[in-house]
Design a protein around this motif. Structure first.
Motif, PDB file in Angstrom:
ATOM      1  N   ILE A  16       0.920  -1.422   0.052  1.00 49.78           N
ATOM      2  CA  ILE A  16      -0.140   0.127  -0.105  1.00 49.78           C
ATOM      3  C   ILE A  16       1.078   1.328  -0.103  1.00 49.78           C
ATOM      4  O   ILE A  16       0.321   2.555  -0.355  1.00 49.78           O
ATOM      5  CB  ILE A  16      -1.110   0.120   1.067  1.00 49.78           C
ATOM      6  N   TYR A  17       1.988   1.192   0.314  1.00 55.61           N
ATOM      7  CA  TYR A  17       3.087   2.102   0.330  1.00 55.61           C
ATOM      8  C   TYR A  17       4.097   1.841  -0.431  1.00 55.61           C
ATOM      9  O   TYR A  17       4.713   0.943  -0.485  1.00 55.61           O
ATOM     10  CB  TYR A  17       3.445   2.820   1.632  1.00 55.61           C
ATOM     11  N   LYS A  18       4.730   2.992  -1.452  1.00 57.70           N
ATOM     12  CA  LYS A  18       6.321   2.674  -2.211  1.00 57.70           C
ATOM     13  C   LYS A  18       6.544   4.044  -2.465  1.00 57.70           C
ATOM     14  O   LYS A  18       5.722   4.987  -2.783  1.00 57.70           O
ATOM     15  CB  LYS A  18       5.821   1.858  -3.134  1.00 57.70           C
ATOM     16  N   GLY A  19       7.825   4.252  -2.538  1.00 57.35           N
ATOM     17  CA  GLY A  19       8.544   5.368  -3.351  1.00 57.35           C
ATOM     18  C   GLY A  19       8.652   6.569  -2.156  1.00 57.35           C
ATOM     19  O   GLY A  19       8.172   6.675  -1.056  1.00 57.35           O
ATOM     20  N   SER A  32       0.196   7.395  -0.907  1.00 55.86           N
ATOM     21  CA  SER A  32       0.654   6.260  -1.338  1.00 55.86           C
ATOM     22  C   SER A  32       2.203   6.094  -0.934  1.00 55.86           C
ATOM     23  O   SER A  32       2.686   4.909  -1.438  1.00 55.86           O
ATOM     24  CB  SER A  32       0.331   6.023  -2.965  1.00 55.86           C
ATOM     25  N   PHE A  33       3.035   7.184  -0.759  1.00 59.43           N
ATOM     26  CA  PHE A  33       4.301   7.160  -0.670  1.00 59.43           C
ATOM     27  C   PHE A  33       4.616   6.467   0.685  1.00 59.43           C
ATOM     28  O   PHE A  33       4.080   6.596   1.745  1.00 59.43           O
ATOM     29  CB  PHE A  33       4.881   8.732  -0.561  1.00 59.43           C
ATOM     30  N   GLU A  34       5.893   5.873   0.541  1.00 56.76           N
ATOM     31  CA  GLU A  34       6.510   5.085   1.835  1.00 56.76           C
ATOM     32  C   GLU A  34       7.227   6.129   2.567  1.00 56.76           C
ATOM     33  O   GLU A  34       7.124   6.048   3.593  1.00 56.76           O
ATOM     34  CB  GLU A  34       7.272   3.994   1.448  1.00 56.76           C
ATOM     35  N   ASN A  35       7.971   7.095   2.079  1.00 52.14           N
ATOM     36  CA  ASN A  35       8.676   8.167   2.534  1.00 52.14           C
ATOM     37  C   ASN A  35       7.813   9.287   2.044  1.00 52.14           C
ATOM     38  O   ASN A  35       7.945   9.490   0.810  1.00 52.14           O
ATOM     39  CB  ASN A  35      10.086   7.976   2.041  1.00 52.14           C
ATOM     40  N   VAL A  36       7.868  10.206   2.985  1.00 51.65           N
ATOM     41  CA  VAL A  36       6.980  11.435   2.692  1.00 51.65           C
ATOM     42  C   VAL A  36       7.478  12.580   3.210  1.00 51.65           C
ATOM     43  O   VAL A  36       8.435  12.697   4.460  1.00 51.65           O
ATOM     44  CB  VAL A  36       5.675  11.403   3.567  1.00 51.65           C
ATOM     45  N   LEU A  37       7.803  13.961   2.499  1.00 48.33           N
ATOM     46  CA  LEU A  37       8.003  15.073   2.999  1.00 48.33           C
ATOM     47  C   LEU A  37       6.410  15.671   2.671  1.00 48.33           C
ATOM     48  O   LEU A  37       5.856  16.012   1.875  1.00 48.33           O
ATOM     49  CB  LEU A  37       9.111  15.706   1.842  1.00 48.33           C
ATOM     50  N   PHE A  80      17.922  11.591   7.222  1.00 48.02           N
ATOM     51  CA  PHE A  80      16.904  10.940   7.193  1.00 48.02           C
ATOM     52  C   PHE A  80      17.001   9.317   7.112  1.00 48.02           C
ATOM     53  O   PHE A  80      16.118   8.529   7.665  1.00 48.02           O
ATOM     54  CB  PHE A  80      16.046  11.286   5.789  1.00 48.02           C
ATOM     55  N   LYS A  81      18.162   8.754   6.234  1.00 46.50           N
ATOM     56  CA  LYS A  81      18.310   7.526   6.143  1.00 46.50           C
ATOM     57  C   LYS A  81      18.308   6.768   7.552  1.00 46.50           C
ATOM     58  O   LYS A  81      17.886   5.484   7.510  1.00 46.50           O
ATOM     59  CB  LYS A  81      19.704   7.269   5.460  1.00 46.50           C
ATOM     60  N   SER A  82      19.165   7.345   8.444  1.00 45.55           N
ATOM     61  CA  SER A  82      19.187   6.546   9.677  1.00 45.55           C
ATOM     62  C   SER A  82      18.014   6.960  10.778  1.00 45.55           C
ATOM     63  O   SER A  82      17.742   6.049  11.598  1.00 45.55           O
ATOM     64  CB  SER A  82      20.432   6.916  10.314  1.00 45.55           C
ATOM     65  N   SER A  83      17.593   8.000  10.601  1.00 43.38           N
ATOM     66  CA  SER A  83      16.475   8.356  11.680  1.00 43.38           C
ATOM     67  C   SER A  83      15.130   8.168  11.322  1.00 43.38           C
ATOM     68  O   SER A  83      14.338   7.890  12.367  1.00 43.38           O
ATOM     69  CB  SER A  83      16.749   9.907  12.007  1.00 43.38           C
ATOM     70  N   GLY A  84      14.594   8.575  10.363  1.00 45.07           N
ATOM     71  CA  GLY A  84      13.405   8.012   9.937  1.00 45.07           C
ATOM     72  C   GLY A  84      12.414   8.958  10.130  1.00 45.07           C
ATOM     73  O   GLY A  84      11.003   9.264   9.740  1.00 45.07           O
ATOM     74  N   LEU A  85      12.752  10.437  10.733  1.00 50.33           N
ATOM     75  CA  LEU A  85      11.810  11.357  11.260  1.00 50.33           C
ATOM     76  C   LEU A  85      12.744  12.408  11.349  1.00 50.33           C
ATOM     77  O   LEU A  85      13.667  12.786  12.036  1.00 50.33           O
ATOM     78  CB  LEU A  85      11.023  11.250  12.447  1.00 50.33           C
ATOM     79  N   ILE A  86      12.316  13.539  10.596  1.00 48.80           N
ATOM     80  CA  ILE A  86      13.015  14.914  10.564  1.00 48.80           C
ATOM     81  C   ILE A  86      12.067  16.045  11.122  1.00 48.80           C
ATOM     82  O   ILE A  86      10.986  16.072  10.543  1.00 48.80           O
ATOM     83  CB  ILE A  86      13.825  15.386   9.254  1.00 48.80           C
ATOM     84  N   LEU A 140       7.749  18.475   7.267  1.00 45.40           N
ATOM     85  CA  LEU A 140       8.198  17.263   8.208  1.00 45.40           C
ATOM     86  C   LEU A 140       8.540  16.130   7.354  1.00 45.40           C
ATOM     87  O   LEU A 140       7.819  15.960   6.328  1.00 45.40           O
ATOM     88  CB  LEU A 140       6.920  16.847   8.915  1.00 45.40           C
ATOM     89  N   MET A 141       9.490  15.275   7.481  1.00 44.01           N
ATOM     90  CA  MET A 141       9.871  14.358   6.858  1.00 44.01           C
ATOM     91  C   MET A 141       9.912  12.961   7.775  1.00 44.01           C
ATOM     92  O   MET A 141       9.997  12.798   8.818  1.00 44.01           O
ATOM     93  CB  MET A 141      11.299  14.198   6.311  1.00 44.01           C
ATOM     94  N   ILE A 142       8.999  11.900   7.117  1.00 44.20           N
ATOM     95  CA  ILE A 142       8.802  10.614   7.715  1.00 44.20           C
ATOM     96  C   ILE A 142       8.667   9.601   7.125  1.00 44.20           C
ATOM     97  O   ILE A 142       8.214   9.426   5.830  1.00 44.20           O
ATOM     98  CB  ILE A 142       7.588  10.643   8.675  1.00 44.20           C
ATOM     99  N   SER A 143       9.347   8.271   7.453  1.00 45.12           N
ATOM    100  CA  SER A 143       9.418   7.124   6.782  1.00 45.12           C
ATOM    101  C   SER A 143       8.214   6.308   7.374  1.00 45.12           C
ATOM    102  O   SER A 143       8.231   5.955   8.437  1.00 45.12           O
ATOM    103  CB  SER A 143      10.740   6.569   6.746  1.00 45.12           C
ATOM    104  N   LYS A 144       7.200   5.683   6.460  1.00 48.44           N
ATOM    105  CA  LYS A 144       6.352   4.784   6.916  1.00 48.44           C
ATOM    106  C   LYS A 144       7.017   3.280   7.142  1.00 48.44           C
ATOM    107  O   LYS A 144       6.142   2.420   7.605  1.00 48.44           O
ATOM    108  CB  LYS A 144       5.033   4.797   6.126  1.00 48.44           C
TER     109      LYS A 144
END
Length: 635
Positions: A242-245, A333-338, A359-365, A425-429
């Motif tokens: 359900i999420y990608k990209g 639909s995005f896995e990683n969102v700005l 972002f790569k190591s934290s997953g949330l900015i 805000l940046m977040i990785s689902k």
């Protein structure tokens, strides 16, 4: 069409396959000629896309007018922008050309408007209402067709996503607080309005922060149980598929549609290729032409929130205001969102943020806001967060190192100072799906419970604290940009500063500079000598143009682009080119010109004014900005 071709094939089967193939090709060609131009899809989108590309190439160009004076690109089409044409022999030259065309067309438009008003006055009220009902019915019918097409295209993903949302919302209902609203304060006083980067007369100690919002022991226990129910039952991750990209998400709708469009236009002009999704909260705020023609040409897509959630999930809660941001991230639909506020305009293409640290190591900015954190110590009890007496932070630029009293949010386990500014805000689902859902829980029950707990009625109460709070509550990593924000604005004729927006810094450069500072500190210790501090700052990456918002209609109506003496002004004052790297304000008004004067876009945000009226205001402000370009190059 398929039936016609089938019968044709049967009729001429005995004549040979060659004739059949020729007839099929001719039939398809005729079908393309007749059917395709009737739509508003591909051809219209290509036209918008081509004009956007041409605008990007010509935006910096200037041409010579008949009187030898250099004229910006937008002035050359001033007559054309209003739909008028003149014979070549009669066309005036120089400065007066566009103005004369405009005045003539303005008079014609006024005459047409008077005629329309006269006809409307003579029209019976019943007929007027019937026309309104018909238009509304046509819009709703067209919207249903579009949503049906969308469902057929993304059916399996939508079904899996809605099943996931329903399950999550059921968990939220199980964790619904069972006590009354949190509105009991010790006194009528509220927390001191303290800026994070300035001196404070009051230290925000634990004792000080306990002196405002009041909860009984039973209320704390009840909320703690509700919170634990949610945390214990949250799914570890979202279903696969359900999420990608990577992508950018805005919350649009109504007046925010225009602001999102302006921001997306800037993104594309800067060279960003990230896909964009604009979440529309309700059907009433969905503008069909914008969502089916304009946005797709800019590689952006509308997501109607009730349609994405589904009827079952939508029926469980009533959504409003600050709750839309967390919902928008969840249904995208995005896995990683700005996530960007609609009034937030990137100053540079942000595509690289997803592929680099932090972002790569934290997953949330998160990015900082102006104020010191005022979260109630009782929130930590409710969220079962252990707070120790160990001091791990020392205020802005470590200026509080020598203070005997310790700010509560400098202690280990607390949410770090300062407060968060959620214009970006940046977040990785993939890594922070539970954190996102817990933040959504805080927002769904925010106005009555978690907003008071997180802000205690201080400035900026709302969704902005919930994302970092949820991440701390679950013990997950995050990165808070260290470089404090830049306040944008201008000084008026009375020498008072008028704030207009916020500049937020590049997290990649911020992260690398912080690493350099730490290495320098270690080197200083190893050498046993003081080394000069690093003088470099990260660049400004986002301009949150939040007050006033860049709507040419409301800016004029509210007098925001005028001095007290009636003269026009630059909202962002001088020096913006040095801060951002180019004349940010001029570029935004040029983008407005392209969207309104060239594409002739009309949106609900313009309060019923047609594009020609809006275009006139844009041209007038552009004239002023062009005349004051040199002012923008100084500090």
């Amino acid at each position: 069409m398929n039936i016609f071709l089938y019968r044709l094939k049967r009729a001429f089967h005995k004549r040979g396959t060659v004739l059949v193939v020729l007839l099929i090709v001719l039939g398809l060609f005729a079908y393309q000629l007749v059917v395709v131009p009737q739509g508003t899809g591909t051809i219209a989108q290509q036209r918008v896309g081509e004009e956007h590309q041409q605008h990007g190439q010509s935006q910096q160009a200037e041409v010579a007018a008949g009187d030898g004076e250099t004229v910006p690109f937008y002035k050359m089409n001033r007559g054309k922008a209003h739909g008028g044409e003149q014979h070549q022999d009669q066309q005036p030259h120089g400065k007066q050309a566009g103005q004369q065309v405009y005045e003539a067309e303005k008079e014609q438009e006024q005459q047409k408007q008077q005629l329309r008003e006269s006809q409307q006055q003579q029209q019976p009220q019943g007929e007027k209402q019937a026309q309104v009902d018909t238009l509304t019915g046509l819009k709703n019918s067209r919207l249903k067709e579009l949503l049906l097409m969308d469902s057929e295209t993304f059916g399996r993903r939508a079904a899996a996503a809605q099943k996931f949302y329903n399950a999550v919302f059921d968990i939220f209902l199980k964790g619904k607080p069972s006590i009354g609203k949190l509105n009991k304060y010790k006194t009528e006083d509220r927390i001191y309005h303290a800026g994070y980067d300035g001196p404070s007369e009051i230290v925000f100690t634990e004792e000080y922060l306990r002196g405002f919002l009041q909860l009984s022991g039973d209320e704390v226990s009840s909320l703690k149980q509700s919170h634990a129910t949610v945390v214990e039952n949250l799914p570890k991750s979202a279903p696969g598929g359900i999420y990608k990209g990577n992508g950018i998400v805005y919350v649009g709708g109504g007046k925010f549609n225009w602001l999102a469009l302006l921001s997306i236009k800037s993104l594309r002009s800067l060279g960003s290729t990230l896909p964009v999704e604009v979440v529309i909260p309700s059907e009433d705020e969905y503008e069909i032409d914008l969502c089916t023609r304009i946005f797709p040409a800019l590689d952006a897509k509308c997501i109607l929130l009730p349609h994405a959630l589904g009827d079952t999930a939508t029926s469980k809660f009533q959504f409003k205001g600050y709750q839309y941001k967390a919902l928008a991230i969840m249904v995208s639909s995005f896995e990683n969102v700005l996530l960007l506020d609609s009034d937030n305009i990137p100053a540079h293409a942000p595509d690289y943020l997803f592929e680099n640290e932090p972002f790569k190591s934290s997953g949330l900015i998160t990015w900082p806001d102006f104020w010191r954190r005022a979260t109630s110590p009782m929130f930590y009890e409710i969220a079962n967060i252990e707070v120790t007496n160990e001091r791990v932070r020392f205020g802005y630029d470590d200026r509080d190192k020598d203070l005997e009293e310790v700010s509560f949010h400098d202690r280990k386990g607390t949410i770090p100072d300062p407060t968060s500014e959620s214009g970006q805000l940046m977040i990785s689902k993939r890594t922070h799906s539970r954190e996102l859902l817990l933040a959504l829980y805080y927002n769904l029950y925010g106005p009555d419970y978690y907003y008071p707990l997180l802000s205690q009625g201080s400035d900026g109460e709302g969704d902005k604290e919930t994302f970092l709070a949820a991440t701390v509550a679950l013990g997950s990593p995050s990165y808070q940009v260290k470089k404090f924000l830049n306040a944008f604005g201008h000084f008026n004729l009375e020498h008072d500063f008028v704030g207009c927006g916020m500049g937020q810094y590049d997290p990649v450069e911020d992260y690398n500079l912080e690493l350099s500072k730490k290495r320098r500190e270690q080197l200083s210790k190893d050498l046993d000598q003081d080394l000069p501090p690093l003088a470099k700052d990260p660049r400004i990456l986002f301009v949150h143009a939040n007050f006033p918002k860049l709507n040419p209609v409301t800016l004029k109506e509210e007098g925001k682009v005028f001095e007290s003496n009636g003269e026009r002004l630059r909202l962002y004052g001088p020096g913006m080119a040095k801060r951002v790297g180019y004349d940010f304000e001029l570029i935004q008004w040029r983008n407005m010109h392209f969207l309104v004067c060239e594409l002739k876009i009309e949106l609900s945000a313009f309060n019923g004014q047609d594009y020609s009226t809006v275009c006139k205001e844009i041209l007038d402000q552009l004239d002023h900005l062009e005349r004051t370009v040199k002012d923008n190059e100084r500090d």
